[in-house]
Enzyme design. Sequence first.
Site, short mmCIF file in Angstrom:
data_model
loop_
_atom_site.label_atom_id
_atom_site.label_comp_id
_atom_site.label_asym_id
_atom_site.label_seq_id
_atom_site.Cartn_x
_atom_site.Cartn_y
_atom_site.Cartn_z
N GLU A 202 4.15 96.89 59.92
CA GLU A 202 3.63 96.08 61.03
C GLU A 202 2.22 95.55 60.80
OE1 GLU A 202 1.65 98.83 64.39
OE2 GLU A 202 3.77 99.27 64.08
N THR B 114 8.53 104.91 69.53
CA THR B 114 7.29 104.35 70.06
C THR B 114 6.08 105.05 69.46
OG1 THR B 114 7.47 105.86 71.95
CG2 THR B 114 8.30 103.61 72.26
N SER B 115 6.27 105.76 68.36
CA SER B 115 5.18 106.55 67.77
C SER B 115 4.50 105.83 66.62
CB SER B 115 5.72 107.91 67.31
OG SER B 115 6.15 108.67 68.42
N ARG B 116 5.06 105.95 65.42
CA ARG B 116 4.53 105.29 64.24
C ARG B 116 5.71 104.77 63.42
NH1 ARG B 116 0.59 104.91 66.60
NH2 ARG B 116 -1.53 105.57 66.10
N HIS C 165 4.33 96.81 69.30
CA HIS C 165 3.40 97.94 69.47
C HIS C 165 2.61 97.78 70.77
CE1 HIS C 165 1.24 101.19 66.91
NE2 HIS C 165 1.22 101.51 68.20
N ARG D 215 1.92 115.55 74.43
CA ARG D 215 1.75 114.99 75.78
C ARG D 215 2.77 113.90 76.08
NH1 ARG D 215 -3.44 115.51 73.64
NH2 ARG D 215 -4.82 116.97 74.73
N ILE D 216 2.97 112.99 75.12
CA ILE D 216 3.87 111.87 75.36
C ILE D 216 5.32 112.34 75.39
CG2 ILE D 216 4.71 109.68 74.44
CD1 ILE D 216 1.92 109.27 73.22
N ASP E 174 9.13 99.94 68.92
CA ASP E 174 7.87 99.35 69.33
C ASP E 174 6.89 99.38 68.16
OD1 ASP E 174 6.07 98.21 71.29
OD2 ASP E 174 5.01 100.14 71.27
#
Length: 353
Positions: free
Chosen positions: A269, A238-240, A301, A159-160, A264
Amino acid sequence: MQLAVFSAKPYDKKYLTSARATELDSSAGIDIVYHEFPLSLDTVPLAAGATAVCVFVNDDLNARVLESLHQAGVRAVLLRCAGYNNVDLETAARLGIFVANVPAYSPEAVAEFAVALLQTLNRGTHRAYNRVREGNFNLDGLLGRTLYGKTVGVVGTGRIGVAFARIMHGFGCRLLAYDVFESDEFKEKYDGLYVGLDDLLQQSDFVSLHCPLTDHTRHMVNETTLSRMKPGAMLVNTSRGGLIETRAVIAALKSRRLGGLALDVYEGEGAVFYNDHSGHIIDDDELMRLTTFHNVLLCGHQAFFTEEALREIADGTINNLSDFLHQRKCKYALVQDQASSSLARRDSVPIRI
């Protein structure tokens, strides 16, 4: 019954409280207890008396934590996020612990933020902002590239990823993608072309990662794959954080092979993100090294962090809780009972390298 919410921030309290009021029967008798601390083996005692726990991306639900939760009487784990790489699903299934996530919240929020990172890194707007505040209007060092006509590689077309492709198509970019399963929308609406990972890396001016963290995708960006990237290309994640091997990207930045990096997320993290460390020394040398590069952009994040996404996350979490309490088949269950574990369901399928 009691729901123990871990890694709780003020915005979690606001939206979960609102969702409970609108989504659950007032007679359900749900008592929500909020804990600012992340869930770990050390903080499991805080779940005493709870039937369910609600966790976020950096909470640790390994086998020992799940066993301790089960012994404390916890029978459900509610993830207020899409990713679930921090949960040992096999142990949860063995113990009969219900596990559900929220895979469908505002993909546009993350996609739009990925584009914002890409454009900020590309055009240096963050550096220009700081310069102008000091009275420096010099343009040297701020030279970017026009996106129109450039090739953008999308790794993962769930979706993203498709939402990101939609935006980049609007910029007039040529779109390439790599994923196990192909999206008809990506191909037919946005003229996207599926290619092998090597071809994508070799041809793309910009690469954006939109896939889950699995055994197959961990460190998919490494010394070998970075060496295949088009020289000077920019990478956005921007995922993991675990998709990228940090030491390898530092080396690629130092050698000028990688033209820029926007993150991100970060593989380490959990010990840093979502809290204020401005008054402390951060002892993560790799994270601090990344902050020294002028062509690296780091955020904490926050790609998901919109009003719409928080509302959808809270509603989805409370709906999953309602399904558990009423013993209904849950649409987003990762583990429904001891006999079933829907490990194959993904927002974006596991990419095999």
